[in-house]
Design a protein around this motif. Sequence first.
Motif, PDB file in Angstrom:
ATOM      1  N   PRO A 183       9.833  -0.905   8.292  1.00 35.17           N
ATOM      2  CA  PRO A 183       9.422  -2.057   9.091  1.00 35.17           C
ATOM      3  C   PRO A 183       8.910  -1.623  10.466  1.00 35.17           C
ATOM      4  N   GLY A 184       7.830  -2.272  10.871  1.00 35.50           N
ATOM      5  CA  GLY A 184       7.257  -1.993  12.181  1.00 35.50           C
ATOM      6  C   GLY A 184       6.413  -0.736  12.229  1.00 35.50           C
ATOM      7  N   GLN A 185       6.070  -0.198  11.074  1.00 34.46           N
ATOM      8  CA  GLN A 185       5.311   1.052  11.044  1.00 34.46           C
ATOM      9  C   GLN A 185       3.886   0.846  10.561  1.00 34.46           C
ATOM     10  N   HIS A 186       3.037   1.727  10.999  1.00 37.14           N
ATOM     11  CA  HIS A 186       1.649   1.784  10.557  1.00 37.14           C
ATOM     12  C   HIS A 186       1.577   2.923   9.547  1.00 37.14           C
ATOM     13  N   VAL A 187       1.213   2.604   8.314  1.00 36.14           N
ATOM     14  CA  VAL A 187       1.148   3.598   7.241  1.00 36.14           C
ATOM     15  C   VAL A 187      -0.316   3.893   6.957  1.00 36.14           C
ATOM     16  N   CYS A 188      -0.645   5.171   6.934  1.00 32.73           N
ATOM     17  CA  CYS A 188      -2.008   5.601   6.634  1.00 32.73           C
ATOM     18  C   CYS A 188      -1.930   6.475   5.388  1.00 32.73           C
ATOM     19  N   LEU A 189      -2.567   6.050   4.320  1.00 32.73           N
ATOM     20  CA  LEU A 189      -2.509   6.717   3.029  1.00 32.73           C
ATOM     21  C   LEU A 189      -3.842   7.404   2.765  1.00 32.73           C
ATOM     22  N   PHE A 190      -3.774   8.660   2.404  1.00 35.03           N
ATOM     23  CA  PHE A 190      -4.982   9.432   2.114  1.00 35.03           C
ATOM     24  C   PHE A 190      -5.135   9.599   0.618  1.00 35.03           C
ATOM     25  N   THR A 191      -6.205   9.061   0.057  1.00 36.27           N
ATOM     26  CA  THR A 191      -6.502   9.201  -1.366  1.00 36.27           C
ATOM     27  C   THR A 191      -7.960   8.892  -1.623  1.00 36.27           C
ATOM     28  N   THR A 198     -11.147   6.611   7.489  1.00 30.69           N
ATOM     29  CA  THR A 198     -10.377   7.839   7.275  1.00 30.69           C
ATOM     30  C   THR A 198      -9.235   7.708   6.271  1.00 30.69           C
ATOM     31  N   CYS A 199      -8.753   6.498   6.020  1.00 34.91           N
ATOM     32  CA  CYS A 199      -7.604   6.328   5.130  1.00 34.91           C
ATOM     33  C   CYS A 199      -7.509   4.875   4.693  1.00 34.91           C
ATOM     34  N   LEU A 200      -6.501   4.605   3.888  1.00 33.98           N
ATOM     35  CA  LEU A 200      -6.115   3.236   3.568  1.00 33.98           C
ATOM     36  C   LEU A 200      -4.919   2.928   4.452  1.00 33.98           C
ATOM     37  N   GLU A 201      -4.915   1.788   5.114  1.00 32.41           N
ATOM     38  CA  GLU A 201      -3.836   1.510   6.062  1.00 32.41           C
ATOM     39  C   GLU A 201      -3.126   0.214   5.751  1.00 32.41           C
ATOM     40  N   LYS A 202      -1.885   0.192   6.193  1.00 30.20           N
ATOM     41  CA  LYS A 202      -1.085  -1.030   6.105  1.00 30.20           C
ATOM     42  C   LYS A 202      -0.079  -1.011   7.242  1.00 30.20           C
ATOM     43  N   VAL A 203       0.048  -2.133   7.916  1.00 33.75           N
ATOM     44  CA  VAL A 203       1.101  -2.295   8.912  1.00 33.75           C
ATOM     45  C   VAL A 203       2.202  -3.076   8.221  1.00 33.75           C
ATOM     46  N   VAL A 204       3.405  -2.514   8.239  1.00 29.80           N
ATOM     47  CA  VAL A 204       4.540  -3.128   7.561  1.00 29.80           C
ATOM     48  C   VAL A 204       5.253  -4.044   8.548  1.00 29.80           C
ATOM     49  N   GLY A 205       5.220  -5.345   8.268  1.00 32.51           N
ATOM     50  CA  GLY A 205       5.820  -6.313   9.192  1.00 32.51           C
ATOM     51  C   GLY A 205       4.980  -6.408  10.449  1.00 32.51           C
ATOM     52  N   LYS A 206       5.645  -6.387  11.596  1.00 35.98           N
ATOM     53  CA  LYS A 206       4.944  -6.423  12.878  1.00 35.98           C
ATOM     54  C   LYS A 206       4.959  -5.038  13.474  1.00 35.98           C
TER      55      LYS A 206
END
Length: 67
Positions: free
Chosen positions: A28-36, A53-61
């Motif tokens: 929670p509260g993290q910015h996830v950057c996935l490389f694929t 540069t990546c696929l991103e998702k912010v989890v929650g706020k």
Amino acid sequence: MVDVWTFTPYRRQGIASTMMRILLDELPGQHVCLFTDDVVDFYQQLGFKKLETCLEKVVGKWLVNDH
């Protein structure tokens, strides 16, 4: 994070989706950057957005962590 994959005989059973959801629930509260370069649509179904540069998702706020 770099590619998540499932052993071929076990694909299409929701295993990778479940693994990703469990992992993301712990961030929670993290910015996830996935490389694929593969199965971008799979990750987009999990809420990731394609960037240059990546696929991103912010989890929650962003930066809000209740743990």
